[in-house]
Each structure stands twice: as C-alpha cells, then as structure tokens.
Design a protein around this motif. Structure first.
Motif, PDB file in Angstrom:
ATOM      1  N   ILE A 255       6.764 113.606  46.126  1.00 56.75           N
ATOM      2  CA  ILE A 255       7.210 113.088  46.825  1.00 56.75           C
ATOM      3  C   ILE A 255       7.048 111.488  46.612  1.00 56.75           C
ATOM      4  CG2 ILE A 255       5.686 111.831  48.645  1.00 56.75           C
ATOM      5  CD1 ILE A 255       4.346 114.652  48.720  1.00 56.75           C
ATOM      6  N   GLU A 256       6.652 111.032  45.556  1.00 53.99           N
ATOM      7  CA  GLU A 256       6.668 109.216  45.077  1.00 53.99           C
ATOM      8  C   GLU A 256       8.370 109.494  44.437  1.00 53.99           C
ATOM      9  OE1 GLU A 256       4.539 108.270  41.679  1.00 53.99           O
ATOM     10  OE2 GLU A 256       2.889 108.719  42.958  1.00 53.99           O
ATOM     11  N   LYS A 257       9.496 110.524  44.196  1.00 56.01           N
ATOM     12  CA  LYS A 257      10.294 109.979  43.290  1.00 56.01           C
ATOM     13  C   LYS A 257      11.385 110.313  44.470  1.00 56.01           C
ATOM     14  CE  LYS A 257      10.275 112.396  39.523  1.00 56.01           C
ATOM     15  NZ  LYS A 257      11.009 114.039  38.547  1.00 56.01           N
ATOM     16  N   LEU A 258      11.167 111.067  45.657  1.00 58.75           N
ATOM     17  CA  LEU A 258      11.838 110.905  47.003  1.00 58.75           C
ATOM     18  C   LEU A 258      11.450 109.984  47.810  1.00 58.75           C
ATOM     19  CD1 LEU A 258      11.674 114.536  48.002  1.00 58.75           C
ATOM     20  CD2 LEU A 258      13.781 113.472  47.061  1.00 58.75           C
ATOM     21  N   GLN A 259      10.760 109.413  48.070  1.00 59.52           N
ATOM     22  CA  GLN A 259      10.553 107.682  48.165  1.00 59.52           C
ATOM     23  C   GLN A 259      10.999 106.567  48.099  1.00 59.52           C
ATOM     24  OE1 GLN A 259       5.696 107.589  48.470  1.00 59.52           O
ATOM     25  NE2 GLN A 259       5.940 107.698  50.287  1.00 59.52           N
ATOM     26  N   SER A 260      10.848 106.403  46.723  1.00 63.72           N
ATOM     27  CA  SER A 260      11.721 105.452  46.041  1.00 63.72           C
ATOM     28  C   SER A 260      13.199 105.772  45.929  1.00 63.72           C
ATOM     29  CB  SER A 260      11.446 106.076  44.271  1.00 63.72           C
ATOM     30  OG  SER A 260      12.019 105.072  43.912  1.00 63.72           O
ATOM     31  N   LYS A 261      13.447 107.235  46.444  1.00 66.62           N
ATOM     32  CA  LYS A 261      15.600 107.303  46.805  1.00 66.62           C
ATOM     33  C   LYS A 261      15.239 106.756  47.944  1.00 66.62           C
ATOM     34  CE  LYS A 261      18.977 111.393  46.119  1.00 66.62           C
ATOM     35  NZ  LYS A 261      19.197 112.459  46.453  1.00 66.62           N
ATOM     36  N   SER A 262      14.483 107.494  48.514  1.00 70.86           N
ATOM     37  CA  SER A 262      14.998 106.584  50.638  1.00 70.86           C
ATOM     38  C   SER A 262      14.942 105.449  50.344  1.00 70.86           C
ATOM     39  CB  SER A 262      13.313 107.711  51.081  1.00 70.86           C
ATOM     40  OG  SER A 262      13.563 107.371  52.717  1.00 70.86           O
ATOM     41  N   ALA A 263      13.711 105.286  50.184  1.00 71.76           N
ATOM     42  CA  ALA A 263      14.087 103.186  50.264  1.00 71.76           C
ATOM     43  C   ALA A 263      15.188 102.766  49.285  1.00 71.76           C
ATOM     44  CB  ALA A 263      12.979 102.520  49.721  1.00 71.76           C
ATOM     45  N   LYS A 264      15.856 103.265  47.819  1.00 66.45           N
ATOM     46  CA  LYS A 264      17.171 102.762  47.645  1.00 66.45           C
ATOM     47  C   LYS A 264      18.350 102.468  48.669  1.00 66.45           C
ATOM     48  CE  LYS A 264      19.354 101.220  43.834  1.00 66.45           C
ATOM     49  NZ  LYS A 264      20.764 100.944  44.820  1.00 66.45           N
ATOM     50  N   MET A 265      17.988 104.230  49.107  1.00 68.05           N
ATOM     51  CA  MET A 265      19.175 104.619  50.399  1.00 68.05           C
ATOM     52  C   MET A 265      19.554 103.543  51.435  1.00 68.05           C
ATOM     53  SD  MET A 265      20.116 107.547  51.463  1.00 68.05           S
ATOM     54  CE  MET A 265      19.942 109.037  50.219  1.00 68.05           C
ATOM     55  N   LEU A 266      18.140 103.224  51.995  1.00 72.27           N
ATOM     56  CA  LEU A 266      17.769 102.468  53.117  1.00 72.27           C
ATOM     57  C   LEU A 266      18.817 100.891  52.668  1.00 72.27           C
ATOM     58  CD1 LEU A 266      16.481 102.089  55.887  1.00 72.27           C
ATOM     59  CD2 LEU A 266      14.960 101.590  55.117  1.00 72.27           C
ATOM     60  N   GLN A 267      17.579 100.318  51.615  1.00 73.99           N
ATOM     61  CA  GLN A 267      18.380  99.085  51.537  1.00 73.99           C
ATOM     62  C   GLN A 267      19.893  99.552  50.979  1.00 73.99           C
ATOM     63  OE1 GLN A 267      16.786  97.261  47.454  1.00 73.99           O
ATOM     64  NE2 GLN A 267      17.124  95.576  48.155  1.00 73.99           N
ATOM     65  N   ASP A 268      20.592 100.268  50.770  1.00 73.38           N
ATOM     66  CA  ASP A 268      21.919 100.093  49.984  1.00 73.38           C
ATOM     67  C   ASP A 268      22.775 100.509  51.498  1.00 73.38           C
ATOM     68  OD1 ASP A 268      21.179  99.741  47.175  1.00 73.38           O
ATOM     69  OD2 ASP A 268      21.657 101.945  46.775  1.00 73.38           O
ATOM     70  N   THR A 269      22.179 100.954  52.434  1.00 76.92           N
ATOM     71  CA  THR A 269      22.390 101.425  53.588  1.00 76.92           C
ATOM     72  C   THR A 269      22.990 100.114  54.797  1.00 76.92           C
ATOM     73  OG1 THR A 269      21.811 103.473  53.536  1.00 76.92           O
ATOM     74  CG2 THR A 269      22.928 102.682  56.037  1.00 76.92           C
ATOM     75  N   TYR A 270      21.829  99.557  54.663  1.00 77.11           N
ATOM     76  CA  TYR A 270      21.416  98.090  55.247  1.00 77.11           C
ATOM     77  C   TYR A 270      21.963  97.357  54.569  1.00 77.11           C
ATOM     78  CZ  TYR A 270      19.240  99.606  59.051  1.00 77.11           C
ATOM     79  OH  TYR A 270      19.268 100.783  61.128  1.00 77.11           O
ATOM     80  N   ALA A 271      22.355  96.722  53.947  1.00 72.27           N
ATOM     81  CA  ALA A 271      23.355  96.141  52.984  1.00 72.27           C
ATOM     82  C   ALA A 271      24.455  95.874  53.186  1.00 72.27           C
ATOM     83  CB  ALA A 271      23.100  95.804  51.207  1.00 72.27           C
ATOM     84  N   ARG A 272      25.242  97.225  53.407  1.00 65.75           N
ATOM     85  CA  ARG A 272      26.844  96.255  53.633  1.00 65.75           C
ATOM     86  C   ARG A 272      26.494  97.969  55.095  1.00 65.75           C
ATOM     87  NH1 ARG A 272      25.716 101.285  50.257  1.00 65.75           N
ATOM     88  NH2 ARG A 272      25.938 103.508  50.811  1.00 65.75           N
ATOM     89  N   LEU A 273      26.185  96.734  56.251  1.00 67.05           N
ATOM     90  CA  LEU A 273      26.387  97.611  57.493  1.00 67.05           C
ATOM     91  C   LEU A 273      27.660  96.985  58.453  1.00 67.05           C
ATOM     92  CD1 LEU A 273      22.910  97.686  59.414  1.00 67.05           C
ATOM     93  CD2 LEU A 273      24.354  99.266  58.149  1.00 67.05           C
ATOM     94  N   THR A 274      28.263  97.642  58.592  1.00 67.48           N
ATOM     95  CA  THR A 274      29.791  97.514  59.680  1.00 67.48           C
ATOM     96  C   THR A 274      29.905  96.765  60.891  1.00 67.48           C
ATOM     97  OG1 THR A 274      30.518  99.408  60.567  1.00 67.48           O
ATOM     98  CG2 THR A 274      31.201  99.433  58.855  1.00 67.48           C
ATOM     99  N   PRO A 275      30.041  95.508  61.336  1.00 64.36           N
ATOM    100  CA  PRO A 275      29.859  95.664  62.464  1.00 64.36           C
ATOM    101  C   PRO A 275      29.486  96.528  63.661  1.00 64.36           C
ATOM    102  CG  PRO A 275      32.297  94.205  61.400  1.00 64.36           C
ATOM    103  CD  PRO A 275      31.660  95.552  60.936  1.00 64.36           C
ATOM    104  N   TRP A 276      30.081  97.672  63.958  1.00 60.77           N
ATOM    105  CA  TRP A 276      29.645  99.098  65.202  1.00 60.77           C
ATOM    106  C   TRP A 276      27.937  99.372  64.651  1.00 60.77           C
ATOM    107  CZ3 TRP A 276      29.765  99.869  69.485  1.00 60.77           C
ATOM    108  CH2 TRP A 276      29.305 101.876  69.730  1.00 60.77           C
ATOM    109  N   GLN A 277      28.039  99.992  63.529  1.00 59.54           N
ATOM    110  CA  GLN A 277      26.273 100.059  62.520  1.00 59.54           C
ATOM    111  C   GLN A 277      25.383  98.502  63.061  1.00 59.54           C
ATOM    112  OE1 GLN A 277      27.876 100.738  58.607  1.00 59.54           O
ATOM    113  NE2 GLN A 277      28.399 103.036  58.979  1.00 59.54           N
ATOM    114  N   LYS A 278      26.128  97.344  62.978  1.00 59.78           N
ATOM    115  CA  LYS A 278      25.227  96.020  63.347  1.00 59.78           C
ATOM    116  C   LYS A 278      25.021  96.242  64.668  1.00 59.78           C
ATOM    117  CE  LYS A 278      25.111  93.152  59.368  1.00 59.78           C
ATOM    118  NZ  LYS A 278      23.962  92.911  59.412  1.00 59.78           N
ATOM    119  N   THR A 279      25.521  96.291  65.510  1.00 59.78           N
ATOM    120  CA  THR A 279      25.625  97.080  67.102  1.00 59.78           C
ATOM    121  C   THR A 279      24.492  97.200  67.832  1.00 59.78           C
ATOM    122  OG1 THR A 279      27.629  96.142  66.853  1.00 59.78           O
ATOM    123  CG2 THR A 279      26.767  97.531  69.240  1.00 59.78           C
TER     124      THR A 279
END
Length: 315
Positions: A36-60
């Motif tokens: 569970i801890e491994k998956l939580q760490s992976k999820s947090a990293k994926m969330l951070q990476d996703t929001y660091a490169r949002l497109t304008p449409w995704q920000k909308t």
C-alpha cells in the motif's frame, strides 16, 4: 472521495487499487502495508508530475472542478464577521453575485464574488455563478459603500460569464457590466481581485478591473470559453483544447502578458484536494497586497489602475 477528471484516470486506477488493498488488509488475512505504501508513493508522484505539466485545456477542467472552493467556502475559511448585503435597490437580489462587509485579519473590508453553488439545488439557486444586471448593480452599490467608508475591496471571481438570457438583456446587462467595470476603475480605495476558478468574459472583468489582480495557480481567465472560441473558429466544440492553448488563458501565460500581477500556489493536485491550504495561501497573498496598497492616496490608486490597463497589449 475526490472526483477524478478524465486526464486523471491513471491516478484514479491507482487510488482504487489502494482502497481494494486496504479493504483486504482490514479483513486481517494479509499484511499489505508495504504494498500500500509503495502504491501511495507512486500515486503521489504521478499526481505531482501530472499537475506540473497541465495543458491549458486541462487547467480549464481543474478550474471548473465541482469540488473546488467557491465564494461561500472562502467566506467561511478566510473572513470573519461577514455581513451580507442584498439587492440593487432597483429590481431584485441576484444570487450569483454575493457580497458584504467582512473582517480579514485585523482589517475591515468589502468582499464581493461569484457563487456557483455546490449541488444541483444550490447551483440552480445561484444560476451557476452567472450574474444578472441586478448582481452587477449590487456590486456597484457595495463598492460605493466601500468608497464612502474608506474600506478596501476584495473580489473573488469565478464565473463562466454573465447570464446571456433575454431577460437579462432587457434589464440592461451590457450597461450594468460596463458601469461595474467603471466603478472598479474609479475607486479611491485599494482593490484586490482574485480569479479563483473561471474568469469568463465581461462578467469577470466587471469585478476584476483592480490595481492588483491575482490568480490561483490552476484558474483560467479569458474573453470567451474555449468551447465558445472553437465553435466560432471551427464550427465545433471538439477543438476546445486547441482554442484553450491559442488563447493563453492560464495564470502562467497571463502573468507574462501583464494581465495579472501574481499567481497564488494551489495544493498539489488542485485546490479541491486541500481547500483549507488553498484558502490559507490566498488569505496570506491578499493580506500582503492590501498591506502594500494601504499607504497609497486615492489619486495614486486610480493612476495605478489606469497605467496597468493601458499597458496591457503594448510591446
């Protein structure tokens, strides 16, 4: 549980798997804590990476998230002693634009903003944050009071645009928006406007023609919605993502263009994932801006606004 947007599906799948493992672990049959801890760490990293490169449409899409904090959330979390005032003294009381006197820290202010609502019933009552003429005339009345009693004005903008219905046009929608914009520009007291979600068209500008305009990190601000722009240019809303990119509607683009003055950081994953932290960040930023403006004379404030808006679009 947070509602996931389309581009967050991989994160949603991971979160779902984590919940399944927790349910299994709760039954006492297996020790799955390390997995569970491994998956939580992976999820947090994926969330951070996703929001660091949002497109304008995704920000909308993030700016429109139904769980994003709205005007009433900011009032509860940021202001004390809020005294709402209603009516335009002419036609009625618009529920899309709310406002009144409030205490921000040790400072008395007038706060005005759009309220979209949190569920179907409240969204209908607040007309999805789309103000009518009486809403903008109420805002003018509140700004007049702020000017009379030398109180700073804080506006929280979150609207897809002013209400486009026939009844609103019959009651002078365009004139009300123009008068509200004019009132912002003529104020002799400090004014700080914040785009907290969507800043759509004249319905947003009417409450945002301030000397200091702030935007939350994943908010958007534009003359028309991406879908509206796409329908005009390409006769289809399917190219909304292309339109969003071309229109430069993000806080990051608008800061470079000089349309806004400051970006307020949101929690990782957007304001809806940690509203309390977002509200605290915004409160600090507004306080700093008002502190900087408080020593300025009325003439200086008007001149500052004039120079700010005349400079937009120049090389």
């Amino acid at each position: 549980m947070t509602s996931f947007l389309d581009f967050e599906k991989p994160i949603a799948a991971l979160e779902s798997r984590i919940l399944e493992l927790r349910d299994t672990a709760d039954e006492g049959s297996l020790d799955l804590e390390s997995e569970i801890e491994k998956l939580q760490s992976k999820s947090a990293k994926m969330l951070q990476d996703t929001y660091a490169r949002l497109t304008p449409w995704q920000k909308t899409q993030v700016a429109r998230h139904p769980e994003r904090p709205h005007f009433k959330d900011f009032i509860v979390g940021l202001f004390d002693e809020f005294v709402p005032l209603g009516g335009d003294r002419n036609f009625g009381d618009d529920q899309a634009i709310l406002g009144g006197f409030a205490q921000l820290g040790d400072r008395r202010v007038v706060v005005i903003g759009h309220e979209k609502g949190q569920d179907t019933e409240s969204r209908l009552r607040h007309n999805f944050g789309m103000g009518k003429p009486e809403g903008y005339r109420k805002a003018i009345r509140l700004m007049d009071l702020a000017d009379r009693f030398s109180l700073p004005v804080v506006t929280l903008v979150d609207t897809s645009g002013a209400f486009p219905g026939v009844s609103a046009e019959e009651r002078g929608q365009a004139e009300a928006i123009a008068r509200s914009t004019e009132k912002c520009l003529s104020l002799g007291v400090p004014m700080v406007a914040v785009i907290v979600g969507e800043g759509g068209s004249g319905g947003a500008v009417a409450l945002a023609a301030a000397e200091r305009v702030l935007m939350l990190e994943h908010a958007v601000y534009s003359v028309i919605s991406p879908e509206g722009c796409a329908s005009i240019l390409w006769r289809t809303g399917d190219k909304a993502d292309v339109a969003a990119d071309a229109m430069k509607i993000t806080a990051q683009n608008l800061l470079k263009l000089g349309v806004i003055d400051r970006i307020v950081n949101e929690p990782v994953g957007g304001a809806h994932r940690d509203p309390a932290l977002c509200i605290a960040n915004l409160g600090k930023a507004i306080g700093e801006e008002l502190d900087a403006l408080s020593a300025m004379e009325r003439k200086e404030l008007r001149s500052m606004r004039r120079e700010k808006f005349l400079k937009i679009g120049t090389l």
